[in-house]
Design an enzyme around this catalytic site. Structure first.
Site, PDB file in Angstrom:
ATOM      1  N   ASP A  63       0.828  -1.196   0.000  1.00 59.53           N
ATOM      2  CA  ASP A  63       0.000   0.000   0.000  1.00 59.53           C
ATOM      3  C   ASP A  63       0.867   1.252   0.000  1.00 59.53           C
ATOM      4  O   ASP A  63       2.092   1.177   0.163  1.00 59.53           O
ATOM      5  CB  ASP A  63      -0.961  -0.008   1.202  1.00 59.53           C
ATOM      6  CG  ASP A  63      -0.317  -0.565   2.470  1.00 59.53           C
ATOM      7  OD1 ASP A  63       0.917  -0.524   2.575  1.00 59.53           O
ATOM      8  OD2 ASP A  63      -1.055  -1.037   3.348  1.00 59.53           O
ATOM      9  N   ASN A 125      -7.298  -2.628  14.596  1.00 59.23           N
ATOM     10  CA  ASN A 125      -8.709  -2.782  14.238  1.00 59.23           C
ATOM     11  C   ASN A 125      -8.924  -3.947  13.268  1.00 59.23           C
ATOM     12  O   ASN A 125      -9.990  -4.083  12.683  1.00 59.23           O
ATOM     13  CB  ASN A 125      -9.247  -1.476  13.634  1.00 59.23           C
ATOM     14  CG  ASN A 125      -8.571  -1.123  12.310  1.00 59.23           C
ATOM     15  OD1 ASN A 125      -7.661  -1.825  11.865  1.00 59.23           O
ATOM     16  ND2 ASN A 125      -9.005  -0.050  11.677  1.00 59.23           N
ATOM     17  N   GLU A 132      -9.584  -1.549   5.552  1.00 57.47           N
ATOM     18  CA  GLU A 132     -10.153  -1.262   6.863  1.00 57.47           C
ATOM     19  C   GLU A 132     -11.420  -2.098   7.065  1.00 57.47           C
ATOM     20  O   GLU A 132     -11.965  -2.657   6.101  1.00 57.47           O
ATOM     21  CB  GLU A 132     -10.488   0.235   6.960  1.00 57.47           C
ATOM     22  CG  GLU A 132      -9.279   1.160   6.800  1.00 57.47           C
ATOM     23  CD  GLU A 132      -8.431   1.286   8.073  1.00 57.47           C
ATOM     24  OE1 GLU A 132      -8.447   0.368   8.919  1.00 57.47           O
ATOM     25  OE2 GLU A 132      -7.731   2.307   8.200  1.00 57.47           O
TER      26      GLU A 132
HETATM   27  C1  F6R Z   1       1.600  -1.781   6.094  1.00 56.45           C
HETATM   28  C2  F6R Z   1       0.205  -2.162   6.207  1.00 56.45           C
HETATM   29  C3  F6R Z   1      -0.494  -2.240   7.519  1.00 56.45           C
HETATM   30  C4  F6R Z   1       0.396  -2.674   8.675  1.00 56.45           C
HETATM   31  C5  F6R Z   1      -0.391  -2.630   9.971  1.00 56.45           C
HETATM   32  C6  F6R Z   1       0.470  -2.950  11.157  1.00 56.45           C
HETATM   33  O1  F6R Z   1       2.024  -1.854   4.741  1.00 56.45           O
HETATM   34  O2  F6R Z   1      -0.413  -2.402   5.213  1.00 56.45           O
HETATM   35  O3  F6R Z   1      -1.575  -3.133   7.407  1.00 56.45           O
HETATM   36  O4  F6R Z   1       0.902  -3.953   8.426  1.00 56.45           O
HETATM   37  O5  F6R Z   1      -0.963  -1.369  10.132  1.00 56.45           O
HETATM   38  O6  F6R Z   1       1.404  -1.929  11.307  1.00 56.45           O
HETATM   39  P1  F6R Z   1       2.570  -2.038  12.381  1.00 56.45           P
HETATM   40  O7  F6R Z   1       3.413  -3.178  11.969  1.00 56.45           O
HETATM   41  O8  F6R Z   1       3.299  -0.719  12.264  1.00 56.45           O
HETATM   42  O9  F6R Z   1       1.905  -2.238  13.686  1.00 56.45           O
END
Ligand code: F6R
Length: 248
Positions: A63, A125, A132
């Site tokens: 992303d 979440n 999301e």
């Molecule tokens: C990152 C992504 C997100 C993260 C998630 C966890 O490319 O797509 O889904 O994997 O937000 O983030 P961290 O590892 O920073 O807790």
């Protein structure tokens, strides 16, 4: 599904680094889907310190924020260059980061012949990539609005400046086409999301629950991230740190 529970975040990093190293030894041109964020960072660093030549792999990011100027240090393109491609010696021509409407990343994944192994984090979440809650299980790459909790969780790299409101993300349907998934989570803040994703209903309410639909999934957790799984069936009978034998 293989669920591996290890003591410390460093053990998670070492385990994932060893798994990816084995795959790259078998196929030096492996197509690796890379999550950004904090969780996989120690694994990327462990891989960079290791002895396996990673320069031939192809990298596809999950992303990217919408609206950041090119080269913005908090962009995921910058993260991939700084934390993965650069340290691993992977040339820019072998790196794909989503941009625009999302069609481009779908086309480029197809041109690569699909993703061999997709590394995934999980949001508090239950988000998967930037899908999301509410995202369709067959969603494709597209521009999405970020939830408030995601924007708060991701604020640090922006140093007080506003976190973008939108991102372009691979869809859940896109991710499920990867040949193997490796979901990593560390820390107690992820425990409820991990339990919902692995043992709850497969539902858009918890996008990460989509991993239950994939035939080849390895989940690598530290003990705090696994702490809400107790009593949910998945870890019963575990006599060692490794709960199931790894498939990948
Ligand atoms: C990152 C992504 C997100 C993260 C998630 C966890 O490319 O797509 O889904 O994997 O937000 O983030 P961290 O590892 O920073 O807790």
């Amino acid at each position: 599904m293989d669920v591996v529970v290890l003591d410390r975040p460093e053990d998670v990093a070492d385990h994932v680094a060893a798994l990816i190293s084995r795959l790259v030894e078998r196929d030096p041109r492996l197509v690796i889907g890379v999550a950004t964020g904090g969780t996989p960072l120690p694994a990327y660093r462990a891989l960079a310190r290791g002895s396996v030549d990673l320069s031939g792999v192809r990298l596809v990011a999950l992303d990217e924020y919408v609206g950041l100027p090119p080269g913005h240090p908090a962009s995921y393109a910058a993260y991939v260059e700084r934390e993965i491609a650069g340290p691993w010696g992977v040339p820019a021509a072998q790196v794909v980061v989503p941009q625009g409407s999302g069609d481009d990343v779908e086309r480029r994944i197809a041109e690569l012949g699909g993703v061999d192994v997709q590394l995934l984090g999980i949001g508090r979440n239950g988000h998967l990539a930037f899908n999301e809650p509410g995202s369709a299980m067959d969603s494709r790459a597209r521009v999405v609005a970020l939830s408030e909790s995601t924007r708060q969780d991701n604020a640090a790299p922006f140093g007080g400046a506003a976190v973008p409101t939108h991102a372009v993300t691979q869809g859940i349907g896109t991710l499920l086409e990867a040949r193997g998934l490796v979901l990593l989570a560390t820390g107690v803040a992820k425990a409820d999301a991990v339990a919902a994703a692995l043992t709850g209903p497969v539902s858009p309410d918890c996008p990460a629950s989509a991993v239950q639909r994939h035939p080849r999934v390895t989940v690598v957790l530290d003990r705090p991230a696994a702490s809400a799984l107790a009593g949910r069936g998945l870890l019963e009978g575990a006599s060692s740190q490794r709960v199931h034998h790894p498939q990948l």
